[in-house]
Design a protein around this motif. Sequence first.
Motif, PDB file in Angstrom:
ATOM      1  N   LYS A 293       0.820  -1.207   0.000  1.00 14.37           N
ATOM      2  CA  LYS A 293       0.000   0.000   0.000  1.00 14.37           C
ATOM      3  C   LYS A 293       0.861   1.266   0.000  1.00 14.37           C
ATOM      4  CE  LYS A 293      -3.915  -2.181   2.363  1.00 14.37           C
ATOM      5  NZ  LYS A 293      -4.738  -2.199   3.593  1.00 14.37           N
ATOM      6  N   LEU A 294       1.940   1.235   0.773  1.00 15.99           N
ATOM      7  CA  LEU A 294       2.822   2.399   0.790  1.00 15.99           C
ATOM      8  C   LEU A 294       3.501   2.591  -0.561  1.00 15.99           C
ATOM      9  CD1 LEU A 294       4.475   2.056   4.323  1.00 15.99           C
ATOM     10  CD2 LEU A 294       2.793   3.748   3.587  1.00 15.99           C
ATOM     11  N   ARG A 295       3.867   1.503  -1.211  1.00 17.67           N
ATOM     12  CA  ARG A 295       4.475   1.626  -2.537  1.00 17.67           C
ATOM     13  C   ARG A 295       3.485   2.210  -3.546  1.00 17.67           C
ATOM     14  NH1 ARG A 295       9.322   1.765  -4.596  1.00 17.67           N
ATOM     15  NH2 ARG A 295       8.389   0.908  -6.490  1.00 17.67           N
ATOM     16  N   ALA A 296       2.238   1.748  -3.471  1.00 16.57           N
ATOM     17  CA  ALA A 296       1.228   2.270  -4.392  1.00 16.57           C
ATOM     18  C   ALA A 296       0.922   3.738  -4.135  1.00 16.57           C
ATOM     19  CB  ALA A 296      -0.047   1.429  -4.281  1.00 16.57           C
ATOM     20  N   LYS A 297       1.126   4.188  -2.906  1.00 15.22           N
ATOM     21  CA  LYS A 297       0.798   5.564  -2.556  1.00 15.22           C
ATOM     22  C   LYS A 297       1.944   6.526  -2.870  1.00 15.22           C
ATOM     23  CE  LYS A 297      -0.658   8.375   1.390  1.00 15.22           C
ATOM     24  NZ  LYS A 297      -0.993   8.351   2.837  1.00 15.22           N
ATOM     25  N   HIS A 298       3.195   6.090  -2.650  1.00 14.38           N
ATOM     26  CA  HIS A 298       4.319   7.002  -2.752  1.00 14.38           C
ATOM     27  C   HIS A 298       5.130   6.849  -4.032  1.00 14.38           C
ATOM     28  CE1 HIS A 298       3.522   6.939   1.618  1.00 14.38           C
ATOM     29  NE2 HIS A 298       3.962   8.196   1.604  1.00 14.38           N
ATOM     30  N   ALA A 299       5.027   5.707  -4.689  1.00 15.67           N
ATOM     31  CA  ALA A 299       5.873   5.476  -5.864  1.00 15.67           C
ATOM     32  C   ALA A 299       5.345   6.289  -7.042  1.00 15.67           C
ATOM     33  CB  ALA A 299       5.910   3.997  -6.210  1.00 15.67           C
ATOM     34  N   VAL A 300       6.130   7.241  -7.488  1.00 17.28           N
ATOM     35  CA  VAL A 300       5.763   8.049  -8.648  1.00 17.28           C
ATOM     36  C   VAL A 300       6.206   7.359  -9.925  1.00 17.28           C
ATOM     37  CG1 VAL A 300       5.995  10.293  -9.753  1.00 17.28           C
ATOM     38  CG2 VAL A 300       5.961  10.138  -7.249  1.00 17.28           C
ATOM     39  N   VAL A 301       7.443   6.914  -9.948  1.00 18.38           N
ATOM     40  CA  VAL A 301       7.984   6.187 -11.089  1.00 18.38           C
ATOM     41  C   VAL A 301       8.030   4.704 -10.726  1.00 18.38           C
ATOM     42  CG1 VAL A 301       9.953   5.928 -12.647  1.00 18.38           C
ATOM     43  CG2 VAL A 301       9.365   8.192 -11.722  1.00 18.38           C
ATOM     44  N   PRO A 302       7.463   3.827 -11.550  1.00 16.82           N
ATOM     45  CA  PRO A 302       7.497   2.384 -11.224  1.00 16.82           C
ATOM     46  C   PRO A 302       8.939   1.894 -11.118  1.00 16.82           C
ATOM     47  CG  PRO A 302       5.917   2.829 -12.975  1.00 16.82           C
ATOM     48  CD  PRO A 302       6.677   4.100 -12.763  1.00 16.82           C
ATOM     49  N   GLY A 303       9.213   1.207 -10.022  1.00 12.86           N
ATOM     50  CA  GLY A 303      10.546   0.675  -9.793  1.00 12.86           C
ATOM     51  C   GLY A 303      11.484   1.622  -9.081  1.00 12.86           C
ATOM     52  N   ALA A 304      11.139   2.890  -8.984  1.00 13.66           N
ATOM     53  CA  ALA A 304      12.008   3.852  -8.307  1.00 13.66           C
ATOM     54  C   ALA A 304      11.870   3.707  -6.796  1.00 13.66           C
ATOM     55  CB  ALA A 304      11.658   5.271  -8.730  1.00 13.66           C
ATOM     56  N   ARG A 305      12.899   4.097  -6.088  1.00 12.64           N
ATOM     57  CA  ARG A 305      12.907   3.955  -4.640  1.00 12.64           C
ATOM     58  C   ARG A 305      12.153   5.103  -3.988  1.00 12.64           C
ATOM     59  NH1 ARG A 305      17.905   1.117  -1.714  1.00 12.64           N
ATOM     60  NH2 ARG A 305      17.052   0.958   0.390  1.00 12.64           N
ATOM     61  N   CYS A 306      11.364   4.755  -2.973  1.00  9.69           N
ATOM     62  CA  CYS A 306      10.574   5.753  -2.262  1.00  9.69           C
ATOM     63  C   CYS A 306      11.333   6.240  -1.036  1.00  9.69           C
ATOM     64  CB  CYS A 306       9.223   5.178  -1.868  1.00  9.69           C
ATOM     65  SG  CYS A 306       8.238   4.597  -3.260  1.00  9.69           S
ATOM     66  N   GLN A 307      10.856   7.344  -0.483  1.00 13.13           N
ATOM     67  CA  GLN A 307      11.523   7.925   0.677  1.00 13.13           C
ATOM     68  C   GLN A 307      11.305   7.071   1.921  1.00 13.13           C
ATOM     69  OE1 GLN A 307      10.320  11.917   1.543  1.00 13.13           O
ATOM     70  NE2 GLN A 307      11.741  12.167   3.257  1.00 13.13           N
ATOM     71  N   PHE A 308      10.123   6.485   2.053  1.00 13.71           N
ATOM     72  CA  PHE A 308       9.849   5.698   3.251  1.00 13.71           C
ATOM     73  C   PHE A 308      10.685   4.424   3.283  1.00 13.71           C
ATOM     74  CE2 PHE A 308       7.180   3.379   0.311  1.00 13.71           C
ATOM     75  CZ  PHE A 308       7.138   2.089   0.816  1.00 13.71           C
ATOM     76  N   GLU A 309      11.153   3.938   2.139  1.00 13.02           N
ATOM     77  CA  GLU A 309      11.964   2.727   2.116  1.00 13.02           C
ATOM     78  C   GLU A 309      13.332   2.942   2.745  1.00 13.02           C
ATOM     79  OE1 GLU A 309      10.101   0.536  -1.835  1.00 13.02           O
ATOM     80  OE2 GLU A 309      11.976   1.649  -2.000  1.00 13.02           O
TER      81      GLU A 309
END
Length: 856
Positions: free
Chosen positions: A474-490
């Motif tokens: 859910k967090l990936r779906a919410k924060h990921a702008v570019v598919p496969g890119a690393r999010c800040q929460f990670e």
Amino acid sequence: MASNKLEYDSTLGGSVNLPTHLPTFRYAANVVQEMRQLIDEVRNPVSRKLVFQTLPKHMRRRAMSHHPKRLPRKYRAAHRSQMAKAGKPQQSKRPSRKYRRRPGNLLRDYLRRQRRNVWLETHIWHAKRFHMVERWGYRLPQSSCDKTYRACYRASAEHCLLQDMSFYVCIELKGKFADLRQGFTRLTSPKCGLSIAAKTYATGRREGSIDLFRDGKYPEYALGRVSFMWQPTGEAVNEEEIPRTLWLWVHPSAYPAVLEELIKVFELISLSSITVPIEPDKPLTKDGNEMQVKSTKPRKPNEQRRLQFMTKTLAFERIKRYGNTKLCIELNDLKDVMNRFRLTGHLAQSVLIHTFKPKCFKEDAQPTWLHKWFKENTSSKVVHDKQSEFWQNCAELGSPGELLSNMILALNIEDPRLTRPKKRTKALPSQLSSKSRLELLLNMSDHLAQSVLWNMDVRDGLCKSMITPSAYSKLRAKHAVVPGARCQFEDEMQAVPVILIQRPGSQREQYKRLGYGCGWDVIMPAGYGMPIWLSLIMWGAKPGGLREFETIAREMGTEEHLPDTVAGRVLAATRHQELSAKYFRKPPNKRHNYKKMAIVSPFRAPFTELIRDWTTDPTQISELTTNTFHILRDRALLQQLLLHIQGKSKIFPIEIPNNCLIQLYFRMKSRGNLEDFSLICVPTRGDFKRNLRQIRMGNHEPVFTEPLLPDLAERERKRLRQTHKQLLKRLRAKRVRVKRKQQETSKTRVYISPANTATLVAEQLKRMCKLWLPEDHTTLYSVRKQCQREVFGYATTAHFSYTESTVCAVGYVTPAGLKQLLALCCQTNVRQPMCLLRNPKSRHYRFACFKLHLDV
């Protein structure tokens, strides 16, 4: 006016006057009435069949009698009325599969299915792809549903084979180093190798393994081989009064016996019986009054159910604790608290390098357990940096066998879900640099083995604070702008502490392929088993099951469970029962007649009777019938025996006891197939001469063929079978007569009485089993001289070996029989000692060479 014509009707018996005309309205009224009746009959037919039985054959279904929705709509009402008249109860609507697979209901079903056998964290993944078996109180994967036997060998030899061995039990011992060493001296022997207090293991840099026995019973009553590791400490290890922590990894079959011996040796008592106050003392205010403390918030039902599943469940339950207040020794049962994976193969190094990325510590990031740990332990930050640097240097290695044998390396890695590839990718080693591997080994830090997993509070807290897979998605779906890119929460996700244990594999080039079986063992906290498992699979690891444990041990020329251990005895008894039941399920004309083939015990190895038959001293025969056999583990005696087999020593070691067995590794010289429980026999002079003649002529026939023996019990079996059938027929005829006699006077239906012949049939089967396989070892020389060649051993595991490219086996022989064989080979000038092996399902004897295993 003409007169009426008279006609005679025979059915009426007289004349009938017919009218000359018929009124139309009367005829029409009668026809309309007949048409109405015909239409009514068509619409409401009177039939004894049910509605679904009147359908055409291509539309009929068995389920129509139970489910009205299976019928066409126009027939459903009639069908329901017929079912109601029949008195059939209305069936409740079965919940759909979608309802049953909802998370709450699915979890409840999983908990119900775990009452009998414990599941590992990777159970659901394995259950979809593997054959599952029940072993030692667990539900474990046996082998893949695909044909992967050859692929698993290639993975273990050249690539990477992954196995889940989390069913191994971890036992934690805390106490003074001197007290722990003194206690284990009663359970082990220095003749079997390095002790548990050896300097190379006491530092905590290496993992060791020892053979445990009953208290003071060495060399008999073996419990099994146990792996151990000491918690590394910064203090001097030669001080024996400092408290130390020890982890023992025990096989689940030997776990109850090992725990019983530890409690007995260290005089431990259960700490769970000590009463502890339920409510803590309330703090007082400055005035002396009790301070009001808010009650702890009860755990939510959803959270409680979530924690009751997977292996991490037991991490939050009260573990079994034992203690000794006098010696200050504490034992904690850490069963099912941590996960342990095994990676075998040269590419295991590359798979771990790509999967485990050391955590980059940032002080300005969101605080996690790692920040708290570094704040409490000032030297932990330096240790973490050294471990990360060493692991980055290991990326240049091509195989785990190039590192220090059995070394322990602790890491704090990123969450493995962050480095998992989208597609399954084969991890390959990087380009080798000019940096010397010797320099990497010499510059190893002394703090590489220090890990946070030894701390119980931190270990349990990791499970509670980890992000669940659903929350992470859910967090990936919410924060990921570019598919496969690393999010800040990670970047703010907590680090995962793991312990890596190197396995060197085969270390004797003369015995087996050098380096085969090398790899890593990974110990991780509970809850992270599935994320790490999926990451290893996606980086190219080949999954395996219990079958691969036996395969790797056989390819290394040894056996996973020795016959004299607890696990070996249980496994032998289970296999004997299963194979015997399978044998007697076959019809008589499909069974091998082992009496004609001169085979005494086809489904087990009677080692106790074999040792008794080879004992020449009559005073020791009575002792051998009561005492148990044991495997020779004395390293000094094995080395002397190896020199005698190689011809470098002419004296057979006389110190070898008569009631022991010697493990040998056999390799077929030419053709021939072997199975488990094959016979190891002593050849004659004529067999050696015949073998030389066949080699010159290129003849691949067997050296000797066992002649068929008469089966004296064959007539008795036929007579008993015929008598048993006649008895069953008479009993049935008697029941039929009783039934017919009751029918004469009864007004209701009479049924024939049940047979009640289960006891009779069981006794007949028992008698027939004794006549087919009379395993009576009370007579002397029944095992040794059961056939034309003297039997002095049995092969417990036999299969085609890919490393040797022929059929190989692991067997055990008696010292007296081996001494006789070596003397015969010396007399006949045979350079390489050989013996005869025979498949229990065949009458052919073939030659095989053998090697002695020193690391039993």
